[in-house]
Design a protein around this motif. Structure first.
Motif, mmCIF file in Angstrom:
data_model
loop_
_atom_site.group_PDB
_atom_site.id
_atom_site.type_symbol
_atom_site.label_atom_id
_atom_site.label_comp_id
_atom_site.label_asym_id
_atom_site.label_seq_id
_atom_site.Cartn_x
_atom_site.Cartn_y
_atom_site.Cartn_z
ATOM 1 N N ALA A 107 -0.177 0.105 6.350
ATOM 2 C CA ALA A 107 1.234 -0.259 6.220
ATOM 3 C C ALA A 107 1.667 -0.295 4.768
ATOM 4 O O ALA A 107 0.873 -0.573 3.868
ATOM 5 C CB ALA A 107 1.494 -1.614 6.874
ATOM 6 N N ILE A 108 2.960 0.005 4.576
ATOM 7 C CA ILE A 108 3.605 -0.079 3.267
ATOM 8 C C ILE A 108 4.904 -0.852 3.449
ATOM 9 O O ILE A 108 5.675 -0.566 4.367
ATOM 10 C CB ILE A 108 3.917 1.319 2.702
ATOM 11 N N VAL A 109 5.145 -1.826 2.591
ATOM 12 C CA VAL A 109 6.367 -2.635 2.688
ATOM 13 C C VAL A 109 7.182 -2.499 1.406
ATOM 14 O O VAL A 109 6.698 -2.019 0.385
ATOM 15 C CB VAL A 109 6.018 -4.120 2.942
ATOM 16 N N GLY A 110 8.454 -2.934 1.503
ATOM 17 C CA GLY A 110 9.317 -2.941 0.324
ATOM 18 C C GLY A 110 9.624 -1.568 -0.223
ATOM 19 O O GLY A 110 9.741 -1.392 -1.442
ATOM 20 N N GLY B 56 0.303 2.766 -1.422
ATOM 21 C CA GLY B 56 1.718 2.510 -1.196
ATOM 22 C C GLY B 56 2.582 3.758 -1.252
ATOM 23 O O GLY B 56 3.777 3.661 -1.551
ATOM 24 N N THR B 57 2.004 4.908 -0.960
ATOM 25 C CA THR B 57 2.758 6.156 -1.043
ATOM 26 C C THR B 57 2.943 6.798 0.330
ATOM 27 O O THR B 57 2.078 6.694 1.209
ATOM 28 C CB THR B 57 2.046 7.158 -1.956
ATOM 29 N N VAL B 58 4.080 7.503 0.478
ATOM 30 C CA VAL B 58 4.373 8.262 1.687
ATOM 31 C C VAL B 58 4.651 9.700 1.252
ATOM 32 O O VAL B 58 5.524 9.944 0.420
ATOM 33 C CB VAL B 58 5.604 7.709 2.431
ATOM 34 N N VAL C 9 8.626 8.673 -0.534
ATOM 35 C CA VAL C 9 9.045 7.306 -0.809
ATOM 36 C C VAL C 9 7.797 6.502 -1.124
ATOM 37 O O VAL C 9 6.679 6.914 -0.782
ATOM 38 C CB VAL C 9 9.809 6.718 0.412
ATOM 39 N N SER C 10 7.959 5.374 -1.774
ATOM 40 C CA SER C 10 6.800 4.536 -2.088
ATOM 41 C C SER C 10 7.190 3.067 -2.013
ATOM 42 O O SER C 10 8.369 2.711 -2.043
ATOM 43 C CB SER C 10 6.248 4.859 -3.478
ATOM 44 N N GLY C 11 6.178 2.221 -1.907
ATOM 45 C CA GLY C 11 6.402 0.780 -1.831
ATOM 46 C C GLY C 11 5.115 0.049 -2.154
ATOM 47 O O GLY C 11 4.282 0.537 -2.926
#
Length: 456
Positions: free
Chosen positions: A93-96, A117-119, A20-22
């Motif tokens: 942290a990553i949001v959205g 912003g990557t997981v 997932v990414s944000g």
């Protein structure tokens, strides 16, 4: 999802595969097991090294956020609670992300990159990899930054603070003071609305609670100035607290009953906040300054000033000011200056939100949130020019104050100071120093060009 199902997923997913990414909201890389938090009561499940995955964080979750290795949220943008608090704590942290709570599962081992912003699927856990993670923990490195050799600048570089417990970490950056201390995070951390707190514990206890939390920051920075902003919490955040059932329901709380507009309708409550400032002044904390959020015009500022006078704050010896955050306040800057303020703070999170009609907490339009839109830059330049003409200090306190390009632009426009996130202070200071040197060099070259050559 069961443990067997998680194992089955891990068998088909290769390490490094994106899940997932944000929006990367707090830099750093963290690896650990996922802990899905669907309700605030589940925050107690978070152990040291866990990665919190939740829809949105709330003030009650701060203790759990401190224990976590990383934070991932479905909703929110770069100015959300999760983004602001994680940066101060030094937690990646990553949001959205949109669907992290649905895609990820409890105990799943992941690696998040708070810059990109990557997981992704984490490497299998081994004793050596665990040790390597601990040694390379960027959050740990940022917790005690070195300020040796930091350039001296005429434009002050300050820092934003939301959590008093992070004050020493912020002070260790060598920042010139606190450009924004958010009182709402102090108030919300009590888990009660201000009205409920007063009803349960009394007015004096409320004043003492606020002043003692501000005092932590004032102590860490003394004698450097600390500008503390009165309550600016939207009703949806207050509604989550004990006593929040009495909060009005609003379709768009960011444009609603918050900031100075609420304070002026509930003067007895804001006077308790101001009494906390007065208490600190009486204790000798002459570095604590009052700032009012979200005024539209001079009348708002005048009425707020009168409340300060009522509680006995000496405006001759203690600076005070106002946030400039709405199109109306930008247009009315000359009249606001005439009310006797010592400084203004450009709150770009709200300036962008209101001028571009972009809800800053709505991930669906986060890509439309543009700090560098020409109208935003022009508006800020106008405010700085007006304030410089009247010897009123100017600063920027929004997220964009941490952006090097924004820092360069504002220095060129003559801003007095910039207030950035904790992890951006060093870089902003370097950018400011370069920008100032360039201004001096350009001025010197112009002077040389103006000198006509002499012929013997």
């Amino acid at each position: 999802m069961t443990a067997n199902e998680t194992e089955a997923i891990d068998e088909v997913q290769e390490p490094g595969e994106e899940l997932v990414s944000g929006y990367g909201s707090s830099p750093g890389v963290a690896t650990g097991p996922v802990r899905i938090v669907e309700d605030i009561d589940e925050a107690d499940r978070i152990d040291e090294g866990d990665v919190i995955v939740t829809e949105m964080t709330a003030p009650d979750m701060v203790p759990a956020m401190k224990r976590s290795a990383g934070i991932i949220t479905d909703e929110g943008g770069m100015t959300s609670h999760a983004a602001i608090v994680s940066r101060e704590l030094g937690v990646p942290a990553i949001v959205g992300c949109g669907e992290a709570t649905a895609v990820l599962s409890d105990d799943q081992r992941i690696t998040l990159d708070g810059q990109k912003g990557t997981v992704v699927v984490a490497e299998p856990e081994t004793e050596s990899s665990t040790a390597a993670d601990a040694e390379a923990d960027p959050a740990g490195e940022r917790a005690d930054p070195s300020t040796g050799g930091a350039p001296t600048t005429a434009t002050e570089v300050k820092v934003n603070v939301s959590i008093p417990d992070a004050a020493q970490r912020a002070a260790d950056t060598g920042a010139d003071g606190v450009g924004l201390l958010r009182l709402e995070h102090i108030l919300l951390s009590t888990s009660k609305t201000p009205e409920k707190y007063v009803a349960d514990h009394g007015e004096d206890a409320f004043v003492e609670e606020i002043s003692e939390e501000i005092r932590k920051v004032a102590d860490a920075f003394y004698p450097r100035p600390v500008r503390a902003r009165t309550l600016d919490a939207p009703t949806d955040e207050l509604a989550e607290l004990e006593g929040g059932e009495n909060e009005p329901h609003e379709h768009n709380p960011m444009l609603g009953y918050r900031g100075i507009r609420r304070s002026l309708k509930e003067p007895e409550m804001v006077k308790l906040e101001l009494r906390a400032f007065k208490r600190l002044h009486d204790m000798g904390y002459d570095n604590v300054e009052v700032m009012f959020p979200l005024p539209n015009d001079a009348e708002d500022v005048r009425r707020a000033r009168e409340l300060m006078d009522e509680v006995g704050i000496d405006r001759e010896t203690h600076d005070w000011g106002a946030m400039i955050e709405t199109p109306a306040s930008i247009r009315a800057i000359d009249e606001i200056i005439d009310e006797g303020i010592d400084f203004v703070a450009l709150g770009t999170n709200d300036i962008v939100q209101f001028m571009l009609a972009v809800d800053r907490n709505n991930a669906m339009v986060a890509d439309r949130f543009d700090d560098f839109h020409p109208t935003i830059l022009e508006a800020m330049a106008e405010v700085i020019e007006a304030c410089n003409e009247h010897d009123v200090d100017t600063t920027i306190t929004g997220q964009s104050g941490s952006h090097p390009d924004m820092a360069k632009f504002l220095v060129e426009k003559g801003i007095s100071s910039l207030s950035s996130n904790i992890d951006a202070v060093d870089e902003v200071r370097r950018v400011v120093a370069r920008a100032e040197r360039k201004l001096l060099l350009d001025a010197a070259r112009e002077d040389l060009d103006d000198v006509e050559p002499r012929l013997d």
